[in-house]
Design an enzyme around this catalytic site. Structure first.
Site, PDB file in Angstrom:
ATOM      1  N   PRO A 159       1.939   7.794  -0.615  1.00  0.00           N
ATOM      2  CG  PRO A 159       2.690   9.902   0.080  1.00  0.00           C
ATOM      3  CD  PRO A 159       2.076   8.632   0.599  1.00  0.00           C
TER       4      PRO A 159
ATOM      5  N   GLY B 203       6.689   7.698  -0.194  1.00  0.00           N
ATOM      6  CA  GLY B 203       7.815   8.056   0.663  1.00  0.00           C
ATOM      7  C   GLY B 203       8.621   6.843   1.094  1.00  0.00           C
TER       8      GLY B 203
ATOM      9  CG  ASP C 168      -7.970  -4.375  -3.938  1.00  0.00           C
ATOM     10  OD1 ASP C 168      -7.283  -4.371  -2.897  1.00  0.00           O
ATOM     11  OD2 ASP C 168      -9.205  -4.543  -3.931  1.00  0.00           O
TER      12      ASP C 168
ATOM     13  CB  CYS D 289       0.051   7.104  10.621  1.00  0.00           C
ATOM     14  SG  CYS D 289      -1.291   7.233   9.429  1.00  0.00           S
TER      15      CYS D 289
ATOM     16  CB  CYS E  77      -0.905   0.009   1.225  1.00  0.00           C
ATOM     17  SG  CYS E  77      -2.032  -1.402   1.322  1.00  0.00           S
TER      18      CYS E  77
END
Length: 475
Positions: free
Chosen positions: A249, A251, A297, A377, A246
């Site tokens: 963006p 990083g 996915d 997170c 997943c």
């Protein structure tokens, strides 16, 4: 620590749920009820404020940390010229060789307010607190008297009640700093086409943190410190095949590639096309070529038996990867600064089933002897320690591993894990911070001041969780 903002605003049902998590039976067997509640309230207050330091990850495939440190120092001196602190230090992290830290200065509680008040969206306000200027799409309200070049005070609409184009707003608003308008009210709201770019250039933010928009984009990546720790814990090696299941963006994807010296193969996936574009863009900016990005996915990334036809992309056959990173979709309650979250309890608690689907795929795609790192997170037990307990029960082939570096706290009580198991986890908990932002007046710091800033950077972070597993050879 001086707390100038109210604690994060949550729906009552969500706050009650989280309080029950932080006052679970295991916790209350160690801490008194009032201590647990105080720690929880401290956490909510810290979430509405920014972390102690801005964390910059250096793209070590393009330049050394020392070279980038010099470039950043020059850039900061340009940006902060004329500010009260124009000599902000850039520090190297002693345990993360590709990380530079810049202390966040603030809060500045005595700033004079201007009569011209501009209201911005909550996300825009959060970005200002981490060093951003106000971009035009984030502006919701401005008075008729606002002219280009005029001084304005900027407020965040934390309740999401302000209508775009309003002349004034009397709802709940939080002051985030002063700036200079780049455009008049009419130019912002009466344009025939959508406008981009900076609408208000911040000159006196409540928290001083340099802006890194389009700065050294080939050499640095702005990233929260725990997010950098994740890739180091994964510990990828040159020549390996790694899956970031997943990835948006990008990083952690680009960090993994850099740690591999851009040698090997990093497969990055996300199911949303726009996010996939962002991953590709970041890889291109950092000039990393070992990354292959797919719009797919992750829950369907495991090929059904006998169906795989040898294609380069997903779905993949079992045991295809040396290491897998599952930075799972989550409730995101650890993000900072965040003054308001309007999610319902149903939304907050909806993620564990998806996380488990992805985890099953990750385990199956991992080679025996391989490493799986799971991270979020967020601050909930259900998405963190309870997922670890479920994983150890569901997959006898997995064993928890020690993490290096280990900068966070041990895992939280409440999921039935042993003390030895919890010690192997990392939970970055903003409530564990006992001291405030460091007072920094110049870049000429002594060793004790530097050590204090590093300690603050390690503790005063976003809320984050990391678990590391190895898939046993005989699993």
């Amino acid at each position: 620590m001086v707390l100038v903002f109210p604690k994060i605003s949550l729906k009552p049902e969500v706050e009650a749920y989280l309080l029950s998590v932080f006052k679970n039976k295991e916790v209350l067997a160690t801490l008194q009820s009032e201590q647990s509640k105080f720690k929880f309230e401290t956490l909510l207050s810290r979430l509405s404020h920014p972390p102690a330091c801005t964390c910059i990850r250096v793209n070590t495939c393009a330049a050394s940390t020392d070279e980038v440190k010099k470039l950043l120092t020059e850039e900061i001196q340009k940006q902060c010229k004329g500010w009260p602190m124009s000599d902000i230090p850039v520090l190297e992290h002693p345990e993360l060789p590709d990380v530079l830290l810049i202390p966040v200065i603030g809060p500045r509680i005595n700033l004079q307010r201007h009569s011209i008040e501009v209201i911005v969206g909550a996300q825009c306000g959060n970005a200002v607190l981490r060093g951003a200027h106000v971009f035009i799409p984030g502006i919701l309200s401005a008075p008729k008297l606002m002219k280009a070049g005029g001084a304005v005070s900027v407020y965040s609409d934390i309740g999401g009640k302000c209508k775009r184009g309003a002349l004034e707003f009397v709802g709940t608003k939080i002051f985030v700093g002063n700036g200079i308008a780049e455009l008049s009210r009419n130019e912002i709201f009466c344009s025939n086409c959508p406008l981009r770019g900076v609408g208000i250039r911040m000159t006196e933010p409540v928290y001083i943190s340099p802006s890194f928009d389009n700065i050294l984009s080939s050499f640095v990546f702005l990233q929260n410190l725990p997010s950098v720790v994740v890739s180091h814990v994964l510990d990828p090696k040159p020549g390996e095949r790694i899956l970031d299941i997943c990835a948006a963006p990008g990083g952690k994807t680009t960090h993994i590639a850099a740690l591999m010296n851009d040698k090997g193969e990093v497969i990055a996936m996300d199911k949303i096309a726009n996010k996939v574009k962002k991953i590709k863009q970041n890889a291109e900016n950092l000039q990393l070529t070992c990354i292959k990005v797919f719009c797919y996915d992750g829950t369907k990334a495991l090929a059904k038996e006998g169906i795989w036809d040898g294609q380069a992309g997903p779905p993949f056959p079992p045991e295809s990867f040396d290491r897998v990173l599952l930075d799972a979709p989550c409730s995101g309650l650890g993000q900072r600064p965040n003054m308001a979250c309007d999610w319902s309890l149903r939304e907050i608690t909806s993620y564990p089933p998806l996380q488990r689907k992805l985890f099953r795929v990750a385990v199956n795609l991992l080679k025996p002897g391989g490493i799986l790192v799971y991270s979020t997170c967020t601050i909930t037990l259900a998405e963190n320690e309870e997922q670890v307990a479920w994983a150890l029960d569901s997959f006898p082939c997995l064993s928890l591993q020690s993490q290096e570096p280990h900068l966070g706290e041990e895992g939280m009580m409440g999921a039935g894990l042993s003390y030895d198991q919890r010690k192997l986890l990392q939970r970055f908990d903003p409530a564990s911070v006992t001291e405030g932002h460091t007072s920094v007046s110049c870049s000429d710091l002594d060793s004790s001041q530097i050590a204090h800033i590093i300690k603050s950077a390690n503790k005063d972070t976003i809320g984050f969780f990391i678990a590391k597993f190895m898939k046993m050879q005989d699993g």
